[in-house]
Scaffold this motif. Sequence first.
Motif, PDB file in Angstrom:
ATOM      1  N   SER A  29      36.310  45.272  35.055  1.00 42.87           N
ATOM      2  CA  SER A  29      35.428  44.602  34.089  1.00 42.87           C
ATOM      3  C   SER A  29      35.439  45.315  32.740  1.00 42.87           C
ATOM      4  O   SER A  29      35.403  44.657  31.689  1.00 42.87           O
ATOM      5  CB  SER A  29      34.011  44.495  34.639  1.00 42.87           C
ATOM      6  N   ALA A  30      35.529  46.642  32.735  1.00 46.12           N
ATOM      7  CA  ALA A  30      35.599  47.358  31.459  1.00 46.12           C
ATOM      8  C   ALA A  30      36.895  47.054  30.716  1.00 46.12           C
ATOM      9  O   ALA A  30      36.891  46.881  29.490  1.00 46.12           O
ATOM     10  CB  ALA A  30      35.470  48.863  31.696  1.00 46.12           C
ATOM     11  N   SER A  31      38.000  46.956  31.462  1.00 51.67           N
ATOM     12  CA  SER A  31      39.262  46.624  30.790  1.00 51.67           C
ATOM     13  C   SER A  31      39.241  45.195  30.253  1.00 51.67           C
ATOM     14  O   SER A  31      39.774  44.939  29.165  1.00 51.67           O
ATOM     15  CB  SER A  31      40.441  46.827  31.735  1.00 51.67           C
ATOM     16  N   LEU A  32      38.611  44.283  30.985  1.00 44.95           N
ATOM     17  CA  LEU A  32      38.514  42.906  30.499  1.00 44.95           C
ATOM     18  C   LEU A  32      37.623  42.817  29.263  1.00 44.95           C
ATOM     19  O   LEU A  32      37.969  42.119  28.301  1.00 44.95           O
ATOM     20  CB  LEU A  32      37.976  41.986  31.600  1.00 44.95           C
ATOM     21  N   LYS A 112      37.783  26.319  39.631  1.00 43.94           N
ATOM     22  CA  LYS A 112      38.678  25.184  39.374  1.00 43.94           C
ATOM     23  C   LYS A 112      39.900  25.574  38.541  1.00 43.94           C
ATOM     24  O   LYS A 112      40.777  24.763  38.308  1.00 43.94           O
ATOM     25  CB  LYS A 112      37.920  24.072  38.647  1.00 43.94           C
ATOM     26  N   VAL A 113      39.942  26.811  38.075  1.00 42.01           N
ATOM     27  CA  VAL A 113      41.039  27.268  37.227  1.00 42.01           C
ATOM     28  C   VAL A 113      42.182  27.759  38.111  1.00 42.01           C
ATOM     29  O   VAL A 113      41.987  28.576  38.998  1.00 42.01           O
ATOM     30  CB  VAL A 113      40.567  28.408  36.286  1.00 42.01           C
ATOM     31  N   ASP A 114      43.372  27.221  37.867  1.00 42.21           N
ATOM     32  CA  ASP A 114      44.575  27.665  38.566  1.00 42.21           C
ATOM     33  C   ASP A 114      45.404  28.474  37.578  1.00 42.21           C
ATOM     34  O   ASP A 114      45.942  27.931  36.610  1.00 42.21           O
ATOM     35  CB  ASP A 114      45.357  26.460  39.080  1.00 42.21           C
ATOM     36  N   ARG A 124      44.837  36.977  30.780  1.00 38.56           N
ATOM     37  CA  ARG A 124      44.231  37.800  31.826  1.00 38.56           C
ATOM     38  C   ARG A 124      43.499  36.977  32.897  1.00 38.56           C
ATOM     39  O   ARG A 124      42.531  37.432  33.489  1.00 38.56           O
ATOM     40  CB  ARG A 124      43.260  38.823  31.221  1.00 38.56           C
ATOM     41  N   CYS A 125      43.973  35.792  33.154  1.00 34.48           N
ATOM     42  CA  CYS A 125      43.363  34.913  34.154  1.00 34.48           C
ATOM     43  C   CYS A 125      43.387  35.545  35.542  1.00 34.48           C
ATOM     44  O   CYS A 125      42.384  35.539  36.261  1.00 34.48           O
ATOM     45  CB  CYS A 125      44.094  33.575  34.174  1.00 34.48           C
ATOM     46  N   ASN A 126      44.531  36.096  35.927  1.00 36.94           N
ATOM     47  CA  ASN A 126      44.632  36.711  37.259  1.00 36.94           C
ATOM     48  C   ASN A 126      43.730  37.929  37.395  1.00 36.94           C
ATOM     49  O   ASN A 126      43.219  38.205  38.488  1.00 36.94           O
ATOM     50  CB  ASN A 126      46.085  37.101  37.555  1.00 36.94           C
ATOM     51  N   ILE A 127      43.535  38.652  36.315  1.00 36.65           N
ATOM     52  CA  ILE A 127      42.662  39.823  36.378  1.00 36.65           C
ATOM     53  C   ILE A 127      41.203  39.389  36.521  1.00 36.65           C
ATOM     54  O   ILE A 127      40.430  40.020  37.240  1.00 36.65           O
ATOM     55  CB  ILE A 127      42.879  40.724  35.141  1.00 36.65           C
ATOM     56  N   ILE A 133      37.188  38.719  43.139  1.00 38.71           N
ATOM     57  CA  ILE A 133      37.443  39.150  44.518  1.00 38.71           C
ATOM     58  C   ILE A 133      36.790  40.502  44.802  1.00 38.71           C
ATOM     59  O   ILE A 133      36.067  40.656  45.790  1.00 38.71           O
ATOM     60  CB  ILE A 133      38.959  39.200  44.787  1.00 38.71           C
ATOM     61  N   ILE A 134      37.027  41.496  43.947  1.00 36.91           N
ATOM     62  CA  ILE A 134      36.464  42.824  44.209  1.00 36.91           C
ATOM     63  C   ILE A 134      34.945  42.795  44.077  1.00 36.91           C
ATOM     64  O   ILE A 134      34.244  43.530  44.783  1.00 36.91           O
ATOM     65  CB  ILE A 134      37.103  43.902  43.298  1.00 36.91           C
TER      66      ILE A 134
END
Length: 170
Positions: A29-32, A112-114, A124-127, A133-134
């Motif tokens: 979260s800090a990196s995002l 709903k975002v793929d 950074r969608c995957n992050i 998840i975490i």
Amino acid sequence: MVSDRGVRNSHVTLYVLVLLSSIVALAISASLVSHYNAGGYPPEHTTAYKDRIRILLVAAVWMTFFAILLIPGFLVAGRSAVFGLLTHLVPTAIGFILFLIGVASLTALTDKVDCGKSGETFDRCNIVKGLVIISWIDTIFIFVTLIMLIVLAFIARGEYGVHRSTLYVD
């Protein structure tokens, strides 16, 4: 009857799991937040992403701080009221509420975002999905820890009355 060794082992194990998952959530979260502050948040729902990621950042900082404080404090001074039931219950409950609010709202925003489709993805969608998840994993660990503390509180209340405030059962 709950043994001292069982309380000590379960306390340390659960809080170490909470600490490790909170550190990972804190780092992500800090990196995002750092990346999005420098380059701008996703074009759709800009303030929504900003608020939800920052709630998870606050939750991760909160639980990391209290896990670092409570693990050695309990091992060194576990029989004192300073590291008793309320000292564990209140910050853990607040951390659980913060994580639940943040992760549930971020899940609702990103479900709903793929990230594989070019029209739906953002930087950074995957992050962000990894943060979801975490954060759910951390929320589950905190929930299990909270249940353990509540059970110990009921055991202490039933056997020793309302004046019993440590996690150890004598």
